[in-house]
Enzyme design. Structure first.
Site, PDB file in Angstrom:
ATOM      1  N   HIS A  10      -5.996   3.967  -0.566  1.00 10.99           N
ATOM      2  CA  HIS A  10      -6.016   3.647   0.862  1.00 10.99           C
ATOM      3  C   HIS A  10      -6.061   4.893   1.750  1.00 10.99           C
ATOM      4  O   HIS A  10      -6.027   4.793   2.966  1.00 10.99           O
ATOM      5  CB  HIS A  10      -4.837   2.721   1.242  1.00 10.99           C
ATOM      6  N   HIS A  11      -6.141   6.076   1.115  1.00  8.25           N
ATOM      7  CA  HIS A  11      -6.363   7.295   1.912  1.00  8.25           C
ATOM      8  C   HIS A  11      -7.671   7.980   1.547  1.00  8.25           C
ATOM      9  O   HIS A  11      -7.903   9.130   1.921  1.00  8.25           O
ATOM     10  CB  HIS A  11      -5.186   8.270   1.764  1.00  8.25           C
TER      11      HIS A  11
ATOM     12  N   HIS B 256       2.179  10.030  -2.380  1.00  8.13           N
ATOM     13  CA  HIS B 256       2.686   8.648  -2.291  1.00  8.13           C
ATOM     14  C   HIS B 256       1.647   7.656  -2.806  1.00  8.13           C
ATOM     15  O   HIS B 256       1.993   6.556  -3.215  1.00  8.13           O
ATOM     16  CB  HIS B 256       3.132   8.292  -0.864  1.00  8.13           C
TER      17      HIS B 256
ATOM     18  N   ASP C  50      -4.449   0.270   8.238  1.00 11.88           N
ATOM     19  CA  ASP C  50      -3.326   1.209   8.265  1.00 11.88           C
ATOM     20  C   ASP C  50      -3.485   2.200   9.419  1.00 11.88           C
ATOM     21  O   ASP C  50      -2.545   2.476  10.161  1.00 11.88           O
ATOM     22  CB  ASP C  50      -3.256   1.939   6.918  1.00 11.88           C
TER      23      ASP C  50
ATOM     24  N   HIS D 133       0.796  -1.234   0.000  1.00  9.63           N
ATOM     25  CA  HIS D 133       0.000   0.000   0.000  1.00  9.63           C
ATOM     26  C   HIS D 133       0.828   1.283   0.000  1.00  9.63           C
ATOM     27  O   HIS D 133       0.446   2.279  -0.562  1.00  9.63           O
ATOM     28  CB  HIS D 133      -0.977  -0.007   1.188  1.00  9.63           C
ATOM     29  N   ASP D 134       2.010   1.259   0.622  1.00  7.65           N
ATOM     30  CA  ASP D 134       2.819   2.477   0.734  1.00  7.65           C
ATOM     31  C   ASP D 134       4.031   2.502  -0.186  1.00  7.65           C
ATOM     32  O   ASP D 134       4.969   3.257   0.046  1.00  7.65           O
ATOM     33  CB  ASP D 134       3.287   2.664   2.190  1.00  7.65           C
TER      34      ASP D 134
ATOM     35  N   LYS E  85       5.827   5.692  -1.216  1.00  9.92           N
ATOM     36  CA  LYS E  85       6.644   6.493  -0.296  1.00  9.92           C
ATOM     37  C   LYS E  85       8.095   6.552  -0.739  1.00  9.92           C
ATOM     38  O   LYS E  85       8.855   7.409  -0.290  1.00  9.92           O
ATOM     39  CB  LYS E  85       6.545   5.919   1.126  1.00  9.92           C
TER      40      LYS E  85
END
Lengths: 358, 117
Positions: A267-268, A237, A296, A208-209, A212
């Site tokens: 996911h945000h 990201h 998360d 998911h990240d 970054k």
């Protein structure tokens, strides 16, 4: 071969059974049945053990053709080779045996050498196929496991930059799977994920990240609050993760791509539409992206960050349920409430593992 | 009477038959001795006498297989002829075919009774 394999002999005449027993008794364990009914009972009582059935045709109670019909209806003839052993010489009847799914038809009187060869060959071939099937399944699993661990390694390397250990990545996998399971439990008519989909979503959660990697250290590891400008960069990201995924050759052909892409990007997002980058709301966000978002947030709360101390499990859950950490799907809030004890237990075990390991 | 003599008397392929019993003369002897007690022949006779053709076909078919495995080839082929007769609708041949079979059966029974090793 560690254990002798089993052959089932079905004939209403004791002499015929005895002859077949003598013929095969040296190399195989023998089961005997005196009619079709007994044969079906024996097959049911020894699932997966019998490697061949030697079946007489004309028998009282239930004849050989009826046995073939039943086994065919149950779809068992693929796994279980049936040989008709018969005094029959009428071609139409012999054909019927083959049509019903007999592997071979062997005439009485039997000739031991030939019958051992004919039946032994089929059993050997089936053993080979079985072994190869098992090898293929094991290899497929190995490849999938390797895939997952490569993804985890990659994700961990990226997380490492913002002071995270590999545990966040592993916990994301576990928490995501746990929440998906609870969703299926609580809303069985609405949510179902099969084993493959669970694996793909969990792999997506791990990634998911990814984006970054494109965020400068100065922002990623800034101890204080981010400025508005810095936060805008931080938000990228999500989309940067998608850029990264798109840059991996042939990843698009992999079924994990769709999930990973969606999870990286969304996911945000928030249930109320006030998330980023696309401002999706409610059902516009896929359920797996929602689940990863919740996992998360929970994991960020109970873990220590450069900008905050760790909260307790209870505190984290109540903050999420009170809406202090974003807006979530009411169904997911229900799942969190319902499964909070399970989450706490699973997490506590890992904490103690962590302190034990360090 | 030894097995060899019996084989000659009733046209049995002794080697082929012995092979079905793992080469054991004792085993073949034991099952030959059991053969006259087998109920199939009696059931066939009853069926022939009462004219129950499907039962004639079924029992003759069973007898054909058992006799073949025991090397009693005349009984086996005689039984096969009965199966054929019923299936082809030639029921009128049944009594005659059965009489022939009964003679072979009696000969085998007698030879088996005299068998000793």
């Amino acid at each position: 071969m560690t254990e002798r394999q089993t052959i089932l002999i079905v004939d209403d005449e004791e002499i015929n059974r005895a002859i077949l027993s003598i013929t095969f008794g040296e190399d195989f364990a023998i089961l005997e049945a005196a009619n079709g009914r007994e044969a079906l009972d024996a097959i049911e009582a020894h699932p997966g053990e019998i490697v061949a059935v030697l079946l007489d045709v004309v028998m009282p109670v239930m004849d050989g053709f009826q046995v073939l019909e039943v086994l065919g209806e149950r779809g068992m003839l693929e796994q279980l080779p049936v040989f008709l052993i018969t005094a029959e010489s009428d071609q139409a009847r012999l054909r019927r045996g083959y049509d019903l799914g007999a592997v071979d038809i062997i005439e009485k009187p039997i000739v031991p050498y030939f019958i051992r060869r004919r039946i032994g060959n089929v059993i050997q071939l089936n053993n080979l196929v079985r072994t190869q099937d098992q090898m293929l399944a094991a290899q497929a699993k190995e490849i999938l496991d390797l895939n997952s661990s490569i993804l985890e390694t990659l994700a961990t390397a990226i997380e490492f930059r913002d002071q995270e250990s590999g545990e966040h990545v592993r916990r994301m996998r576990q928490l995501t799977l746990l929440l998906l399971e609870v969703l299926m439990e609580r809303y069985p008519e609405k949510y179902f994920f099969d084993e493959e989909e669970l694996r793909l979503i969990a792999d997506g959660a791990v990634m998911h990240d990814l984006g970054k990697i494109a965020i400068p250290d100065s922002i990623l590891n800034k101890p204080g609050r981010l400025t508005a400008e810095e936060f805008e960069i931080m938000k990228t990201h999500t989309t940067q993760g998608c850029v990264l995924l798109d840059s991996v050759p042939r990843l698009r052909e992999n079924p994990v791509y769709g999930y990973a892409y969606d999870i990286c990007r969304h996911h945000h997002e928030r249930w109320d539409g006030r998330g980023y980058p696309d401002g999706l709301k409610a059902g516009e966000i896929t359920i797996w992206a929602q689940v990863v978002a919740l996992a998360d947030v929970y994991d960020a709360l109970v873990g220590e960050r450069v900008y905050k101390k760790a909260f307790s499990h209870e505190k984290a859950v109540s903050m999420i349920l009170n809406g202090e950490c974003g807006a979530f799907n009411p169904e997911l809030m229900d799942c969190l409430t319902y499964a909070q004890e399970r989450i706490r237990q699973e997490f506590r075990v890992q904490k103690s593992e962590r302190s034990g390991a360090s | 009477m030894k097995l060899e003599e019996l084989a000659q008397a009733i046209a049995m392929d002794l080697d082929g038959t012995l092979a079905r019993f793992g080469g054991s003369r004792a085993l073949l002897l034991r099952f030959l001795k059991k053969f006259p007690q087998d109920a199939t022949y009696a059931a066939l006779r009853t069926a022939v006498e009462s004219g129950s053709w499907t039962e004639v076909e079924r029992t003759a078919h069973t007898l054909k297989g058992v006799a073949a495995n025991l090397g009693l080839e005349r009984i086996s082929s005689g039984s096969g002829a009965l199966v054929q007769a019923v299936r082809s609708g030639a029921q009128e041949d049944v009594p005659r075919l059965f009489t022939a079979l009964a003679a072979d059966y009696a000969a085998a029974e007698k030879a088996v009774a005299a068998l000793e090793e």
